[in-house]
Scaffold this motif. Structure first.
Motif, mmCIF file in Angstrom:
data_model
loop_
_atom_site.group_PDB
_atom_site.id
_atom_site.type_symbol
_atom_site.label_atom_id
_atom_site.label_comp_id
_atom_site.label_asym_id
_atom_site.label_seq_id
_atom_site.Cartn_x
_atom_site.Cartn_y
_atom_site.Cartn_z
ATOM 1 N N UNK A 1 0.912 -1.034 -0.093
ATOM 2 C CA UNK A 1 -0.078 0.037 0.044
ATOM 3 C C UNK A 1 0.839 1.280 0.080
ATOM 4 N N UNK A 2 0.094 2.204 -0.610
ATOM 5 C CA UNK A 2 1.035 3.543 -0.709
ATOM 6 C C UNK A 2 1.320 4.127 0.762
ATOM 7 N N UNK A 3 0.463 4.095 1.700
ATOM 8 C CA UNK A 3 0.578 4.453 2.938
ATOM 9 C C UNK A 3 2.078 3.794 3.579
ATOM 10 N N UNK A 4 2.216 2.674 3.328
ATOM 11 C CA UNK A 4 3.593 1.980 3.918
ATOM 12 C C UNK A 4 4.589 2.412 3.111
ATOM 13 N N UNK A 5 4.631 2.376 1.552
ATOM 14 C CA UNK A 5 5.844 2.645 0.944
ATOM 15 C C UNK A 5 6.242 4.016 0.795
ATOM 16 N N UNK A 6 5.404 5.052 1.039
ATOM 17 C CA UNK A 6 5.591 6.318 1.182
ATOM 18 C C UNK A 6 6.113 6.750 2.423
ATOM 19 N N UNK A 7 5.968 5.925 3.571
ATOM 20 C CA UNK A 7 6.242 6.052 4.814
ATOM 21 C C UNK A 7 7.919 5.495 4.834
#
Length: 272
Positions: free
Chosen positions: A56-62
């Motif tokens: 998910x974007x939330x994970x790889x953006x973090x």
């Protein structure tokens, strides 16, 4: 929580499990999630995402990093496509929800009615279909490979739609069961491919190593097919030959384009 201004993306080939490229991408260049089927274009080639870590974007953006395992999507030139069979029967029989317990005899959808017993009275219809199959062999087939690995393939396929009712004479399911030596597992009916339903009115006689299957309305058989296995037993051939004589049937071996009398059924089973 702050997000990375760019994401370091590592690309891994699913076939080799080896990294083949890496890049830095802005968040807007990546989807919100890889949990659904995703395709990417890389260097002019199409790839399917097999696995994303994290998904998910939330994970790889973090974290600022993403590993994508990809499988190259192969495209096939329509001119190079070929069939492994010269003919199939259409339509397939209807299915219904399976009730009760018991294992089903499962066949591929292309195998439905590929070797079947037909009333001799319908030989004219059968021979017309056979002529169309012979034409496919003559004009639209070729051998690929060499030696033991060689096989015949077909550039087109003949779709049979007759005979709709292959048994014009009365064929008794009870009598058929008496003639064939039942020695295999009991089956609750026939299933086709991934369809979980049972073929309507289907039956199976497991006369190992020969399987006879089809459809019947009560005691009257309406479709009667064979699924010979390796080294079919002599007694199975004898029982089948007697049934063919009693009910005046011929064997349509559709994939080889042959129409066989009872006297040839033993050789057919031994060649299967």
């Amino acid at each position: 929580m702050a997000h990375a201004e760019s994401v370091r993306v590592v690309f891994v080939d699913a076939e080799t499990e080896e990294e083949f490229a890496r890049t830095e991408l802005a968040p807007g260049q990546l989807p919100d999630s890889f949990e659904y089927e995703t395709r990417l274009d890389l260097g002019g080639e199409s790839w399917a995402v097999v696995r994303a870590d994290p998904p998910s974007a939330a994970q790889f953006l973090r974290s600022g990093s993403l590993v994508l395992t990809l499988r190259r999507i192969q495209t096939v030139d329509p001119q190079e496509m070929a069939y492994s069979l010269p003919t199939i029967f259409d339509p397939l029989p209807p299915t219904e929800d399976s009730t009760g317990s018991g294992e089903h005899f499962v066949i591929h959808e292309d195998d439905w009615r590929q070797a079947e017993l037909v009333s001799r009275q319908l030989a004219g219809q059968v021979e017309a279909e056979m002529r169309a199959i012979h034409e496919v062999f003559r004009q639209s087939s070729r051998v690929v490979g060499e030696g033991a690995s060689s096989m015949r393939v077909f550039d087109r396929i003949h779709v049979r739609r007759t005979p709709i009712d292959p048994l014009s004479t009365e064929v008794s399911l009870r009598r058929l069961s008496e003639l064939l030596p039942v020695g295999g597992r009991p089956y609750a009916g026939v299933r086709i491919g991934d369809d979980p339903g049972r073929v309507v009115d289907s039956f199976v006689i497991a006369a190992d190593p020969l399987v006879v299957y089809g459809q019947a309305l009560g005691d009257r058989v309406t479709v009667l097919c064979l699924a010979p296995l390796l080294d079919a037993a002599t007694e199975s051939a004898a029982g089948l030959e007697q049934a063919m004589r009693e009910f005046d049937l011929v064997l349509a071996d559709w994939c080889s384009g042959r129409l066989l009398d009872a006297s040839a059924v033993g050789a057919f089973l031994n060649q299967a």
